[in-house]
Structure formats: C-alpha cells, structure tokens
Design a protein around this motif. Structure first.
Motif, PDB file in Angstrom:
ATOM      1  N   TYR A  40     125.274   3.935  36.711  1.00 42.50           N
ATOM      2  CA  TYR A  40     125.644   2.759  36.877  1.00 42.50           C
ATOM      3  C   TYR A  40     126.504   2.542  35.661  1.00 42.50           C
ATOM      4  O   TYR A  40     125.716   2.495  35.077  1.00 42.50           O
ATOM      5  N   GLN A  74     116.365   3.919  48.409  1.00 41.68           N
ATOM      6  CA  GLN A  74     117.644   3.706  48.565  1.00 41.68           C
ATOM      7  C   GLN A  74     118.750   5.069  48.606  1.00 41.68           C
ATOM      8  O   GLN A  74     119.432   3.888  50.245  1.00 41.68           O
ATOM      9  N   VAL A  79     121.248   3.546  52.235  1.00 36.18           N
ATOM     10  CA  VAL A  79     121.478   2.147  51.810  1.00 36.18           C
ATOM     11  C   VAL A  79     123.002   2.418  50.686  1.00 36.18           C
ATOM     12  O   VAL A  79     123.392   1.169  50.388  1.00 36.18           O
ATOM     13  N   ASP A  80     122.507   3.146  49.917  1.00 37.88           N
ATOM     14  CA  ASP A  80     123.348   3.927  48.595  1.00 37.88           C
ATOM     15  C   ASP A  80     123.590   5.068  48.259  1.00 37.88           C
ATOM     16  O   ASP A  80     122.674   5.870  48.920  1.00 37.88           O
ATOM     17  N   GLN A  81     124.764   5.732  47.478  1.00 36.14           N
ATOM     18  CA  GLN A  81     125.067   7.208  47.299  1.00 36.14           C
ATOM     19  C   GLN A  81     125.211   7.741  46.163  1.00 36.14           C
ATOM     20  O   GLN A  81     125.358   6.742  45.321  1.00 36.14           O
ATOM     21  N   ASP A 101     125.670   3.797  59.806  1.00 38.25           N
ATOM     22  CA  ASP A 101     124.808   2.656  61.299  1.00 38.25           C
ATOM     23  C   ASP A 101     123.349   3.302  61.282  1.00 38.25           C
ATOM     24  O   ASP A 101     122.885   2.942  61.348  1.00 38.25           O
ATOM     25  N   ARG A 104     120.603   4.345  60.237  1.00 45.19           N
ATOM     26  CA  ARG A 104     119.480   3.783  58.839  1.00 45.19           C
ATOM     27  C   ARG A 104     118.758   2.505  60.365  1.00 45.19           C
ATOM     28  O   ARG A 104     117.799   2.591  60.715  1.00 45.19           O
ATOM     29  N   ARG A 105     119.203   3.123  61.968  1.00 48.77           N
ATOM     30  CA  ARG A 105     118.589   2.734  62.688  1.00 48.77           C
ATOM     31  C   ARG A 105     117.711   3.409  62.990  1.00 48.77           C
ATOM     32  O   ARG A 105     116.863   2.961  63.745  1.00 48.77           O
ATOM     33  N   ASN A 110     113.188   1.233  57.617  1.00 49.55           N
ATOM     34  CA  ASN A 110     112.637   0.763  55.578  1.00 49.55           C
ATOM     35  C   ASN A 110     111.196  -0.470  55.817  1.00 49.55           C
ATOM     36  O   ASN A 110     112.058  -1.227  56.983  1.00 49.55           O
ATOM     37  N   PHE A 112     110.176  -2.556  52.935  1.00 52.53           N
ATOM     38  CA  PHE A 112     110.985  -3.685  51.335  1.00 52.53           C
ATOM     39  C   PHE A 112     110.213  -4.311  51.231  1.00 52.53           C
ATOM     40  O   PHE A 112     108.580  -4.887  51.528  1.00 52.53           O
TER      41      PHE A 112
END
Ligand SMILES: Nc1ncnc2c1ncn2[C@@H]1O[C@H](COP(=O)(O)OP(=O)(O)O)[C@@H](O)[C@H]1O
Ligand SMILES: [Mg+2]
Lengths: 243, 392
Positions: A40, A74, A79-81, A101, A104-105, A110, A112
């Motif tokens: 980051y 993640q 949901v992140d690369q 998508d 993830r489906r 997931n 959380f």
C-alpha cells in the motif's frame, strides 16, 4: 455435480449434502500463494508470502493485528489483487481468470468478521441472495437455504433478521451463506472475533464438523491461539511475513 | 454422516410459508425497508411529474379552447392575420372577406369580430362575438330559445347557453356589458364550450362599440363540395400575403404568437421541472449509496457481478419512478381540477386527461429515475469489493 442424483430422498443428509467441489487430484493444491507481495504505497502489507492449501485441509492463519492476515485472505477471496507474485486456484493463476465474479460466487465461500449479513433481510434470504446469478431457480434457492439453515441448526431463526440474532447465530448464518454454492474452500476472517468463548467454541465445532464429515477445505484467520489449534496446520504471520 | 442425528427436521417444506426471494422481490423489499426515504423520493418525482403533466394539459387545453372559436360551426378552416401577438388583435378587412368569399372553391366566408370585456371580477375575459344574423346558421349557431338579434339593433344580445346558465339569465333578462344595458333576446348553442360560454351580437353593433369599422377578427370558410381544402387555402394565402389559414389546433401558432410563447414556456418549464426532479432524486440516491457501500461490497464479495449490482440500483430507481408517476398523475389531476374551478381560468380551461397524460407521466418519471440513478449506480458497480469491505 452428481451427488444429488445418487442420494435417496428419504434420508435427511442427502438433502443437506454440501457437494464441496473437492474434485481436483490430491497433488494440486486448492489454493496457493506464490511469492505474494502486497504494497500500500510504501507500506508492505505482505512480503514474499508462500502458502499452499491442500484439498480437505484446514489451515489457520494467526498473527498480531496488522500482520497481514486479512490481506492474505482477501487475495484468496479475489476481492484484492497482489502487487507481486501470484495467487492460484487449483493450479490456475487468478490473474488469468476472466470471471472473478463467478470465482467469488462458486469456488470460494466467504465468512467475514462483522456486520457481513444484510441487516434488513432475514436469515433465509441472506443465504438466498448468494445464489443469485447461478443456474438455480427461485424454488431451488429457497430449498437449498432451508437445508443449510437446518444443517447449521438455525431452522428456528430462518425468519429472523440479523439485529434480532445473537452473534453466534449471525456467524452461523454467514457460514450457511458461504456454503450456498458448494464452494471448494471456505475462507473465514476472524469468524469468532466478535463472539464470547462459548460462541467461539460453537463456531469451531461447526467448522470441525464440516471438515471431518464433509471434507471441507478451510482457510481461517484468527488471532486466538486456542481457536487456531483446532486446525490441521497453523501459519504464523508477522509484519507481512510468514514465519 | 454421523451428524444425521443432530439435524433437526426441517419445519418448512420446500413450499413453506416463506417462498424463495426473486431479484424483483429484493428490489421491492429494499424499497420497503427504506419506506420513508422511498416515499419522499417518490414525492419529489411526483411533483416534477405533476408539473410536466399539468403544464402539458393546460397548454393543450388553452390551444384547443382557442381553436374551438376558430372552428365554430362546420368550418373547413379559418383565416386570420398572420403572426399577431394575440388572435384578438387580428384584423381582416371587409374587402378581404369579400375577396375570400369570391375565391374559387369557397362556398361561404363568414366574417366574425371577437372582443373581450371584463364582465365582473370573476369573469375578466368574457367573449363578445359580432356576427351578422344571416351568418349565424352557416357559422353553426343554433338559437335554442327566443330569437336572433336584429342586424341593426344596438342593444340586443344572445347568450351562449353555458353563459346564460352561469349568470342566471333568460330570454327577456337584461345584462350590463361595458356600461351598456343589453336585452337578452335569445339563447344559442354551438356545441363548443368556448363559444357557448360567450355572447353574440350584431356585427355592426360590435364594430361600432369597438371602433373597428369595416373589419373583422377572423373569417370562417367552408369550401364547396368536392373542392380541395388545401388548394383553396393556398389560393387565399397567395392572394392575401398578410393572412394565414388555420385548420387545426396545432396550426394555431401560425396566427397567435401568444400561443407560440406559451408553447415555448411550457417546454422550458417542463425541462426545469425534470432537472430539479433529477437533482433531488440523485442527491437522495447518492446519500443511500454512501450508506450502503458496505452492503454493496459484501454483495460483490459473495459473487454478485457488476451488472447485477447495477441492475439492483437501477431497479430500485425505476420502482421509485413508478410510484412517482402514479402519485404525479394523481396530483396533476387534483391540481387541474382545482384550476378549472377556483382560478381565473374558470370557464376557459377544459382539461382533458387521456392515456397520453399517463404515458407522459410514466416517461417523465422513468427519465428522472434513470438519469438520477446513472451516477450512483455506476459508482456502486465500480466499487472495489476489498476496499468497501474494509469500511466500518
Ligand atoms: N487499503 C489499505 N491502504 C493502506 N494500508 C492498508 C490497507 N489495507 C490494509 N492496510 C494495512 O495493511 C496492514 C495489514 O492489514 P490486515 O491484513 O488487515 O491486518 P490483519 O492481520 O490485522 O488482518 C495493516 O497495517 C493495515 O493498516
Ligand atoms: Mg484482519
């Protein structure tokens, strides 16, 4: 999936069969992080992380707060690369996958830590909306949600909305939702983080049952050593490095 | 499986009381969850729709009311001065009327002088129509009580039956107009509201009173059987360059610039109403979007596609549009009903609600909803699930 056709409808368990997609050969890991780094800006949240999760394995990821546990999970959840390195699902680099998508489906489920259910939908509908976009029709989605609620001993809570449920019940609904599309792996981020010790033990018992009886593959993040000890293998993160 | 014993018997069958949730069901549910916000947003749409529909109905009504005067009787078309600021200012000379009457193909050409007076505060625009008695029949006027006025009588008047009703006048009553006492000699009917709410008197009398000798306001023309109306119109316009012929309400703007301005003002006001509606609804939807970032992030994280999320937000917007359209038509109906009865437009405004108004309302409402939702829904679809999940 053929498990539904060979099940005799008279038996309860055939209706709640999870049909986890654990079909890849034992040699291919379900999930792999290969030299993965996440930056980051100047900050390195994850540094050259390597992790391989075998089919049917239950891996706990522990470490102090801010050590990169959620970041790693993640990546697996797509949901992140990653900034560098690659994340692979059943041997295939997620960077090359066109329909994340769908990944993830279907491929991952997931769970959380907090507030992850839609507060204005009841337990059953929270599960059903995870099946939107699959080939399942409305009635099939409803039946599947009912079966999953039953599996997680939530039948009485089917019509309850999250604010009217206990923390443990909410987390069990979240697990039921994660199982909705029979994923190959369950990804859980601090699933017991908001629960008291009894609630935490109950959730761990649920994972244990899914793991032993259904052969579920689980990657679970927790900072609680006690909780982590239930897993087959414990990975330790510190300052973004696996140690 | 050993957990069999622990599994409770499902209390709900496959067709249990709580059936499966559909996508549309989720949209409706979401709107119902934010009931007050949904209602207020729909209200904003409804007010914009009301403005659009009411303005449309008003303008159409004024156009057709005005055109009714022009098309009194079984006229094929009407001739008036071109591009006057107000039809009542149109001037057609007696010479021109004669010229029109002698144009090949014209069966009859009736010159009519139209003036307005302020009868009393409640009737600021009472119409006086001056027409020779022998032209009454070709003009389509039926005397239903009493008799027609005399061609030279300076104090005889006929009232349209609606005007007579409204003022409580009968044959033999007297009525004071512009300080002159008139005797009501007859009651007439034309079948047109506008004319039936007016008065008629001798052309010479009105010309003298209005100080417009040897001129009329418009000329009502009927063509001979078999003649081409369009050809006769063209011939008249060619022979009289300062005159225009009008056949239908939509052509009325050719002679009356007021109506052209009215039409432009209508379009402008409708656009303003739509823009304000869009801004209000977009503002509300953006607020909702910010509140729901986490919800949208969860949906994306559990595998909802961008387009499905887009569909959810747009679907909710269209739901609000439908509500707004329904309420908007209702409001417009009530507003025009009120204007017809309790405003200076009383007697002039004859609003017509048709399926066209309902479609206009629906188009306007959906345009508002979709335009307002475009930006918020695009932002929802572009959310990065990871980032939105980290928000608390
Ligand atoms: N979007 C981001 N921008 C900047 N820093 C971030 C971002 N996401 C996470 N981090 C930082 O990365 C580090 C690891 O975060 P995380 O994986 O959530 O830790 P944890 O082990 O507690 O789950 C933390 O120091 C966190 O502040
Ligand atoms: Mg974390």
């Amino acid at each position: 999936m053929t498990h539904a056709s060979n099940a005799s409808m008279g038996q309860g368990e055939s209706q709640v069969a999870l049909g986890m997609n654990a079909e890849s050969p034992a040699s291919t890991p379900v999930l792999e992080a290969v030299n993965v780094g996440v930056d980051y800006g100047e900050f390195h949240a994850l540094v050259a992380a390597n992790l391989s999760v075998a089919p049917g394995e239950w891996v706990a990821v522990t470490g102090p707060s801010g050590s990169g546990k959620s970041t790693l999970l993640q990546l697996f959840a797509a949901v992140d690369q990653p900034t560098s390195g690659s994340v692979r699902f059943q041997g295939e680099d997620l960077a090359n996958r066109r329909h994340l998508d769908r990944y993830r489906r279907i491929e991952v489920g997931n769970v959380f830590q907090l507030h992850n259910l839609l507060p204005h939908l009841d337990a059953k509908r929270n599960i059903e909306i995870a099946m939107f976009g699959t080939h399942q029709g409305r009635q099939a989605r409803s039946d599947r949600a009912t079966d999953l609620l039953s599996l997680l001993e939530l039948t009485a809570q089917a019509g309850h909305k999250p604010p009217d449920m206990s923390g443990g019940e909410r987390q069990r609904v979240a697990i039921a939702r994660a199982l909705a599309n029979s994923p190959a792996v369950i990804l859980a981020d601090e699933p017991t983080g908001s629960l008291d010790p009894a609630g935490a033990a109950n959730i761990i018992a649920v994972f244990d049952r899914l793991h032993r009886t259904e052969g579920a593959t689980i990657v679970m993040v927790t900072h609680d050593r006690e909780v982590a000890s239930a897993a087959d293998r414990v990975i330790q993160l510190e300052g973004g490095r696996i140690i | 499986m050993q957990e069999n014993a622990r599994l409770p018997t499902p209390q709900m069958g496959p067709n249990g009381e709580s059936g499966g949730l559909s996508f549309v069901g989720l949209i409706v549910h979401n709107l119902g969850t934010r009931r007050v916000r949904t209602a207020l947003t729909a209200l904003a749409v409804a007010i914009a729709v009301m403005a659009v529909v009411t303005l449309g109905v008003l303008t159409d009504s004024l156009k057709s009311s005005a055109a009714e005067v022009l098309s009194a009787g079984n006229a094929d078309f009407t001739v008036a001065q071109k591009s006057v600021s107000d039809l009542l200012n149109s001037v057609v000379t007696d010479t021109q009327v004669t010229k029109i009457a002698s144009t090949p193909g014209v069966a009859s050409a009736v010159g009519v002088l139209v003036a307005t007076i302020k009868l009393d505060p409640a009737h600021p625009l009472f119409l006086e129509i001056g027409i020779t008695p022998e032209s009454l029949s070709p003009f389509g006027v039926h005397v239903v009580a009493g008799s027609a006025y005399d061609a030279t009588a300076p104090d005889e008047v006929m009232l349209g039956w609606q005007a007579a009703d409204a003022f409580g006048k009968k044959v033999g009553s007297s009525i004071v107009m512009d300080g002159i006492r008139f005797r009501v000699v007859g009651i007439y009917s034309t079948g047109q509201v506008f004319a039936d709410s007016a008065s008629m008197m001798s052309l010479a009398t009105l010309q003298a009173r209005e100080r417009k000798p040897a001129t009329v306001t418009l000329t009502v023309v009927r063509v001979t059987k078999g003649a081409s109306i369009e050809r006769v119109r063209a011939a008249i316009e060619e022979a009289n360059p300062n005159l225009a012929t009008v056949r239908s309400a939509t052509e009325y703007g050719r002679v009356d610039r007021n109506l052209q301005f009215l039409g432009a003002a209508q379009t402008g006001s409708q656009i303003i109403a739509l823009v304000i509606g869009v801004i209000i609804v977009m503002n509300t939807m953006l607020l909702s979007f910010v509140e729901r970032i986490r919800e949208f992030g969860v949906l994306r994280a559990i595998g909802w596609s961008r387009s499905r999320l887009l569909g959810l937000v747009l679907g909710e917007a269209i739901g609000i549009s439908f509500l707004g359209a329904g309420f908007g038509v209702g409001f417009a109906f009530v507003l025009t009903w009120g204007l017809e009865r309790f405003s200076p437009l009383r007697g002039i405004l004859q609003a017509q609600f048709t399926a066209g108004e309902v479609w206009t309302a629906l188009y306007a409402a959906i345009a508002i909803g979709l335009l307002a939702a475009l930006y918020p829904s695009a932002r929802a679809a572009m959310l990065r699930p990871g980032a939105s999940l980290r928000r608390e």
